[in-house]
Design a protein around this motif. Sequence first.
Motif, short mmCIF file in Angstrom:
data_model
loop_
_atom_site.label_atom_id
_atom_site.label_comp_id
_atom_site.label_asym_id
_atom_site.label_seq_id
_atom_site.Cartn_x
_atom_site.Cartn_y
_atom_site.Cartn_z
N MET A 269 0.83 -1.21 0.00
CA MET A 269 0.00 0.00 0.00
C MET A 269 0.86 1.26 0.00
N ARG A 270 1.89 1.27 0.83
CA ARG A 270 2.77 2.45 0.90
C ARG A 270 3.43 2.71 -0.45
N GLU A 271 3.90 1.64 -1.08
CA GLU A 271 4.60 1.77 -2.36
C GLU A 271 3.67 2.18 -3.49
N SER A 272 2.36 1.95 -3.34
CA SER A 272 1.41 2.30 -4.41
C SER A 272 0.70 3.63 -4.15
N GLY A 273 1.23 4.42 -3.22
CA GLY A 273 0.67 5.75 -2.98
C GLY A 273 -0.45 5.80 -1.97
N ASN A 274 -0.51 4.81 -1.09
CA ASN A 274 -1.54 4.76 -0.06
C ASN A 274 -0.88 4.69 1.32
N PRO A 275 -0.35 5.83 1.79
CA PRO A 275 0.38 5.81 3.06
C PRO A 275 -0.49 5.87 4.31
N ASN A 276 -1.79 6.09 4.15
CA ASN A 276 -2.63 6.37 5.32
C ASN A 276 -3.61 5.28 5.73
N GLN A 277 -3.83 4.25 4.89
CA GLN A 277 -4.89 3.30 5.19
C GLN A 277 -4.63 2.49 6.46
N TRP A 278 -3.47 1.90 6.57
CA TRP A 278 -3.14 1.12 7.76
C TRP A 278 -1.92 1.75 8.41
N GLY A 279 -2.07 2.13 9.67
CA GLY A 279 -0.91 2.62 10.40
C GLY A 279 -0.05 1.42 10.81
N LYS A 280 0.88 1.66 11.71
CA LYS A 280 1.77 0.57 12.15
C LYS A 280 1.04 -0.52 12.91
N ASN A 281 -0.08 -0.17 13.54
CA ASN A 281 -0.77 -1.13 14.41
C ASN A 281 -2.15 -1.53 13.93
N HIS A 282 -2.45 -1.29 12.68
CA HIS A 282 -3.76 -1.69 12.17
C HIS A 282 -3.58 -2.52 10.93
N PRO A 283 -4.25 -3.62 10.82
CA PRO A 283 -5.08 -4.21 11.87
C PRO A 283 -4.21 -4.74 13.01
N SER A 284 -4.77 -4.71 14.20
CA SER A 284 -4.01 -5.13 15.37
C SER A 284 -3.87 -6.64 15.43
N THR A 285 -2.86 -7.08 16.14
CA THR A 285 -2.68 -8.52 16.35
C THR A 285 -3.92 -9.10 17.02
N ALA A 286 -4.49 -8.36 17.97
CA ALA A 286 -5.70 -8.84 18.66
C ALA A 286 -6.86 -9.01 17.67
N GLN A 287 -7.02 -8.08 16.72
CA GLN A 287 -8.10 -8.19 15.73
C GLN A 287 -7.87 -9.41 14.84
N LEU A 288 -6.64 -9.61 14.40
CA LEU A 288 -6.33 -10.75 13.53
C LEU A 288 -6.52 -12.07 14.27
N GLN A 289 -6.14 -12.08 15.54
CA GLN A 289 -6.34 -13.27 16.37
C GLN A 289 -7.83 -13.56 16.54
N LYS A 290 -8.62 -12.51 16.76
CA LYS A 290 -10.07 -12.66 16.90
C LYS A 290 -10.69 -13.19 15.60
N ASP A 291 -10.23 -12.67 14.45
CA ASP A 291 -10.71 -13.18 13.16
C ASP A 291 -10.49 -14.69 13.08
N ILE A 292 -9.30 -15.13 13.49
CA ILE A 292 -8.99 -16.56 13.45
C ILE A 292 -9.89 -17.33 14.41
N GLU A 293 -9.99 -16.85 15.65
CA GLU A 293 -10.82 -17.53 16.66
C GLU A 293 -12.27 -17.62 16.23
N ASP A 294 -12.78 -16.58 15.56
CA ASP A 294 -14.18 -16.56 15.13
C ASP A 294 -14.42 -17.33 13.84
N GLY A 295 -13.34 -17.84 13.23
CA GLY A 295 -13.48 -18.60 11.99
C GLY A 295 -13.67 -17.74 10.76
#
Length: 164
Positions: free
Chosen positions: A27-53
């Motif tokens: 995203m950064r290389e294609s001119g999209n520097p703002n969509q995801w900061g350093k912590n988004h999506p968070s590890t907790a969100q990704l873990q929840k996605d996995i837990e929820d199937g």
Amino acid sequence: MKRLVRKAIATDLPVVLKLIESGRKIMRESGNPNQWGKNHPSTAQLQKDIEDGHSYLLMDRDKAIATFAFIPGPDVTYAKIYDGAWKDTAKPYYVIHRVASLPDYHGVMKDILDYCFSITDNIRIDTHRDNKPMQHCLVKYGFHYCGIIHLLDGDERLAYQKLL
């Protein structure tokens, strides 16, 4: 060989994190520097996605080349849409979030969408205004721009929907 999609499991979290970081870099290389900061999506969100199937991996042979969340609606951030309207508000829908891939693999979004449309005939997705590659993929696949939604933190996103 055809690519396959499988659900991510708890032990896949490091792979998902690696793919998210790769997507962030793309995203950064294609001119999209703002969509995801350093912590988004968070590890907790990704873990929840996995837990929820709801977390999936796109596999090319034995290698995970992309990740995405595929979640049955309704999505609270899609309840209000501005400067437009959803194509359909009565039918149940699914949402695709947190798409990320490795560089140098082509047709990734098509493979993800083909899989998702094998599950449902109504998909909504949103993306950042600066994410031109994603917007191009969505329009190419037949999604319709529907308007603007706001994330829980207030950030604006362009919203799309496709019905089969």
